[in-house]
Enzyme design. Structure first.
Site, mmCIF file in Angstrom:
data_model
loop_
_atom_site.group_PDB
_atom_site.id
_atom_site.type_symbol
_atom_site.label_atom_id
_atom_site.label_comp_id
_atom_site.label_asym_id
_atom_site.label_seq_id
_atom_site.Cartn_x
_atom_site.Cartn_y
_atom_site.Cartn_z
ATOM 1 N N ARG A 133 -17.661 -4.749 -23.440
ATOM 2 C CA ARG A 133 -17.815 -6.187 -22.809
ATOM 3 C C ARG A 133 -16.827 -6.954 -23.815
ATOM 4 N NH1 ARG A 133 -18.852 -8.595 -18.028
ATOM 5 N NH2 ARG A 133 -18.934 -10.646 -18.540
ATOM 6 N N HIS A 173 -14.278 -4.604 -14.590
ATOM 7 C CA HIS A 173 -15.422 -4.882 -14.531
ATOM 8 C C HIS A 173 -16.268 -4.251 -15.651
ATOM 9 C CE1 HIS A 173 -19.752 -5.372 -13.388
ATOM 10 N NE2 HIS A 173 -20.050 -4.071 -13.801
HETATM 11 P P1 DAT Z 1 -18.285 -10.926 -15.250
HETATM 12 O O1 DAT Z 1 -17.441 -10.047 -14.237
HETATM 13 O O2 DAT Z 1 -17.618 -11.328 -16.358
HETATM 14 O O3 DAT Z 1 -19.523 -10.117 -15.697
HETATM 15 P P2 DAT Z 1 -19.948 -12.335 -13.194
HETATM 16 O O4 DAT Z 1 -20.789 -11.159 -13.218
HETATM 17 O O5 DAT Z 1 -20.515 -13.835 -13.615
HETATM 18 O O6 DAT Z 1 -18.713 -12.224 -14.437
HETATM 19 O O7 DAT Z 1 -18.896 -12.497 -12.062
HETATM 20 C C1 DAT Z 1 -18.225 -11.315 -11.400
HETATM 21 C C2 DAT Z 1 -17.052 -11.574 -10.775
HETATM 22 O O8 DAT Z 1 -17.099 -12.809 -10.005
HETATM 23 C C3 DAT Z 1 -15.943 -12.114 -11.800
HETATM 24 O O9 DAT Z 1 -15.468 -10.873 -12.647
HETATM 25 C C4 DAT Z 1 -15.057 -12.815 -11.227
HETATM 26 C C5 DAT Z 1 -15.828 -13.416 -10.173
HETATM 27 N N1 DAT Z 1 -16.294 -14.893 -10.481
HETATM 28 C C6 DAT Z 1 -17.032 -15.257 -11.255
HETATM 29 N N2 DAT Z 1 -17.143 -16.606 -11.138
HETATM 30 C C7 DAT Z 1 -16.142 -17.228 -10.389
HETATM 31 C C8 DAT Z 1 -15.966 -18.463 -9.648
HETATM 32 N N3 DAT Z 1 -16.298 -19.606 -10.117
HETATM 33 N N4 DAT Z 1 -14.797 -18.315 -8.742
HETATM 34 C C9 DAT Z 1 -14.297 -17.434 -8.380
HETATM 35 N N5 DAT Z 1 -14.622 -16.168 -8.752
HETATM 36 C C10 DAT Z 1 -15.494 -16.092 -9.749
HETATM 37 MG MG MG Z 2 -21.007 -9.567 -14.331
#
Ligand code: DAT
Ligand code: MG
Length: 210
Positions: A133, A173
């Site tokens: 991570r 991811h």
């Molecule tokens: P991560 O992939 O860092 O664990 P997450 O689980 O909160 O983040 O979100 C999953 C994915 O969704 C992330 O890799 C990119 C997309 N994403 C998150 N927030 C977003 C936003 N506000 N607008 C567009 N895409 C977003």
């Molecule tokens: Mg996530």
């Protein structure tokens, strides 16, 4: 070797597993080797690996689509950037409600993750979940530090992504916590796809060499 090395708690640390997936943009940009190289050089071990064209069901099972807190969090991550740039989300997205924006991002993710091949991996080693991570970096590419995968290889912004009605394209991811890792591994791999073998790191990096 000390007997204590066989203690289940120590073995659990040694064999911690996380789920890592190259997203379609990362695969199409030829970054799979680069990401795997970083993982391997850190001393972590890929114990399962495959390229698949994900199905809608797999993506909906992979992401916690029913978890309202997670959906709201998606919305919030973008709204913060609108505020920082002094842009009115309502003007550009028709709403400034984090749940509505989050739901639309979640649906965008379902399309994005099916837009090309993904490369699925189980990565194992000491502190693998946190280590990967950290290597991956912040969700939002412009906030990801240089040196991280997302910081080095992506520049996407949630403002641009949300206005375009798509998810942020951030290469890779990785699971955040143990429960998530176990859940994701169960979605993408059968137990018989995991291979137990030894890498040099086990002797040289975290074995006793003197
Ligand atoms: P991560 O992939 O860092 O664990 P997450 O689980 O909160 O983040 O979100 C999953 C994915 O969704 C992330 O890799 C990119 C997309 N994403 C998150 N927030 C977003 C936003 N506000 N607008 C567009 N895409 C977003
Ligand atoms: Mg996530």
């Amino acid at each position: 070797m000390s007997d204590k090395m066989n203690h289940p708690a120590i073995q659990a640390i040694r064999h911690e597993q996380t789920y890592v997936m190259m997203k379609p943009d990362g695969v199409k940009r030829g970054l799979t080797g680069e990401v795997m190289s970083r993982i391997s050089k850190a001393g972590l071990k890929v114990v399962a690996l495959k390229m698949v064209k994900a199905t809608e069901d797999q993506i909906r099972a992979h992401y916690p689509m029913q978890d309202q807190e997670w959906v709201d969090g998606l919305g919030e991550k973008g709204l913060g950037t609108f505020e920082k740039l002094q842009l009115d989300a309502k003007e550009f997205l028709g709403t400034d409600n984090k749940s509505e924006i989050g739901r639309s991002v979640a649906e965008g993710l379902v399309d994005y993750m099916q837009s090309g091949p993904v490369v699925c991996m189980i990565v194992e080693g000491i502190g693998a979940i946190e280590a990967v991570r950290k290597m991956v970096g912040h969700t939002l590419p412009f906030k990801a530090e240089p040196g991280t995968i997302r910081g080095d290889f992506s520049v996407d912004s949630p403002v641009v992504a949300n206005v375009e009605g798509r998810a942020i394209q951030n290469v890779v991811h990785a699971s955040v916590v143990a429960d998530e890792a176990a859940h994701e591994i169960s979605i993408w791999f059968n137990e018989d796809e995991v291979i137990n073998y030894k890498i040099a790191g086990e002797d040289i990096m975290y074995g006793k060499i003197y």
